[in-house]
Design a protein around this motif. Structure first.
Motif, PDB file in Angstrom:
ATOM      1  N   PHE A   1       0.848  -1.157  -0.076  1.00  0.00           N
ATOM      2  CA  PHE A   1       0.006   0.076  -0.020  1.00  0.00           C
ATOM      3  C   PHE A   1       0.947   1.263   0.155  1.00  0.00           C
ATOM      4  O   PHE A   1       1.987   1.097   0.487  1.00  0.00           O
ATOM      5  CB  PHE A   1      -0.974  -0.006   1.124  1.00  0.00           C
ATOM      6  CG  PHE A   1      -2.019  -0.970   1.208  1.00  0.00           C
ATOM      7  CD1 PHE A   1      -3.232  -0.684   0.970  1.00  0.00           C
ATOM      8  CD2 PHE A   1      -1.745  -2.407   1.666  1.00  0.00           C
ATOM      9  CE1 PHE A   1      -4.021  -1.658   0.610  1.00  0.00           C
ATOM     10  CE2 PHE A   1      -2.735  -3.362   1.726  1.00  0.00           C
ATOM     11  CZ  PHE A   1      -3.883  -2.980   1.040  1.00  0.00           C
ATOM     12  N   ALA A   2       0.254   2.341  -0.548  1.00  0.00           N
ATOM     13  CA  ALA A   2       1.013   3.449  -0.710  1.00  0.00           C
ATOM     14  C   ALA A   2       0.251   4.569  -0.139  1.00  0.00           C
ATOM     15  O   ALA A   2      -0.682   4.714  -0.765  1.00  0.00           O
ATOM     16  CB  ALA A   2       1.695   3.710  -1.884  1.00  0.00           C
ATOM     17  N   SER A   3       0.692   5.515   0.655  1.00  0.00           N
ATOM     18  CA  SER A   3      -0.195   6.878   0.953  1.00  0.00           C
ATOM     19  C   SER A   3      -0.112   7.724  -0.158  1.00  0.00           C
ATOM     20  O   SER A   3       0.836   7.652  -0.958  1.00  0.00           O
ATOM     21  CB  SER A   3       0.193   7.482   2.404  1.00  0.00           C
ATOM     22  OG  SER A   3       1.352   7.836   2.200  1.00  0.00           O
ATOM     23  N   ILE A   4      -0.762   8.963   0.005  1.00  0.00           N
ATOM     24  CA  ILE A   4      -0.393   9.741  -1.181  1.00  0.00           C
ATOM     25  C   ILE A   4       0.884  10.578  -1.221  1.00  0.00           C
ATOM     26  O   ILE A   4       1.282  10.994  -2.055  1.00  0.00           O
ATOM     27  CB  ILE A   4      -1.802  11.078  -0.933  1.00  0.00           C
ATOM     28  CG1 ILE A   4      -2.062  11.577  -2.352  1.00  0.00           C
ATOM     29  CG2 ILE A   4      -1.448  12.020  -0.088  1.00  0.00           C
ATOM     30  CD1 ILE A   4      -3.414  12.250  -2.200  1.00  0.00           C
ATOM     31  N   ASN A   5       1.377  10.480  -0.014  1.00  0.00           N
ATOM     32  CA  ASN A   5       2.823  11.106   0.212  1.00  0.00           C
ATOM     33  C   ASN A   5       3.878  10.141  -0.391  1.00  0.00           C
ATOM     34  O   ASN A   5       4.850  10.190  -0.196  1.00  0.00           O
ATOM     35  CB  ASN A   5       3.275  11.538   1.471  1.00  0.00           C
ATOM     36  CG  ASN A   5       3.040  10.590   2.524  1.00  0.00           C
ATOM     37  OD1 ASN A   5       2.866   9.416   2.082  1.00  0.00           O
ATOM     38  ND2 ASN A   5       3.111  11.141   3.804  1.00  0.00           N
ATOM     39  N   LYS A   6       3.341   8.826  -1.034  1.00  0.00           N
ATOM     40  CA  LYS A   6       4.264   7.991  -1.454  1.00  0.00           C
ATOM     41  C   LYS A   6       5.055   7.042  -0.506  1.00  0.00           C
ATOM     42  O   LYS A   6       6.100   6.680  -0.982  1.00  0.00           O
ATOM     43  CB  LYS A   6       5.062   8.521  -2.619  1.00  0.00           C
ATOM     44  CG  LYS A   6       4.276   9.315  -3.780  1.00  0.00           C
ATOM     45  CD  LYS A   6       3.316   8.389  -4.602  1.00  0.00           C
ATOM     46  CE  LYS A   6       2.724   9.227  -5.500  1.00  0.00           C
ATOM     47  NZ  LYS A   6       1.533   8.483  -6.180  1.00  0.00           N
ATOM     48  N   HIS A   7       4.815   7.052   0.435  1.00  0.00           N
ATOM     49  CA  HIS A   7       5.443   6.089   1.703  1.00  0.00           C
ATOM     50  C   HIS A   7       5.092   4.835   1.148  1.00  0.00           C
ATOM     51  O   HIS A   7       3.646   4.340   1.478  1.00  0.00           O
ATOM     52  CB  HIS A   7       5.150   6.496   2.976  1.00  0.00           C
ATOM     53  CG  HIS A   7       5.933   7.891   3.373  1.00  0.00           C
ATOM     54  ND1 HIS A   7       7.254   8.006   3.427  1.00  0.00           N
ATOM     55  CD2 HIS A   7       5.386   9.047   3.625  1.00  0.00           C
ATOM     56  CE1 HIS A   7       7.665   9.147   3.629  1.00  0.00           C
ATOM     57  NE2 HIS A   7       6.217   9.808   3.947  1.00  0.00           N
ATOM     58  N   SER A   8       5.676   3.681   1.005  1.00  0.00           N
ATOM     59  CA  SER A   8       5.218   2.481   0.823  1.00  0.00           C
ATOM     60  C   SER A   8       5.183   1.818   2.192  1.00  0.00           C
ATOM     61  O   SER A   8       5.954   2.209   3.172  1.00  0.00           O
ATOM     62  CB  SER A   8       6.564   1.673  -0.003  1.00  0.00           C
ATOM     63  OG  SER A   8       6.677   2.131  -1.376  1.00  0.00           O
TER      64      SER A   8
END
Length: 87
Positions: free
Chosen positions: A2-9
């Motif tokens: 999964f990735a949040s909108i700030n692109k942290h995996s």
């Protein structure tokens, strides 16, 4: 994966806790009906290893988490499933 909108995996558990922290903000939580909050609490118990069915621990799968994220945090998360060969 999964990735949040700030692109942290993130893995599923990390993504759930990020999601949970997000939706528990008072201005978001107040808009979620009580019956639907129970669904989020049930997912929380599943992630914590406290939910069982027929004596077996339940796991929070990517489809269930994606459904929660799409409903209560639309646009915040991008779900990608990743398979990698380890050599």
């Amino acid at each position: 994966m999964f990735a949040s909108i700030n692109k942290h995996s993130m893995n599923i558990e990390q993504a759930f806790w990020d999601f949970y922290e997000y939706v528990k903000q008072p201005h978001i939580w107040a808009t979620i009906p009580h019956r639907e909050r129970i669904n989020i609490y049930n997912a929380k118990h599943t992630v914590k290893g406290k939910a069982k069915m027929k004596g077996r621990l339940l796991r929070l799968g990517p489809e269930r988490l994606k459904s929660l994220m799409d409903k209560y945090a639309p646009g915040r998360y991008e779900v990608r499933i990743s398979i990698q060969i380890k050599e």
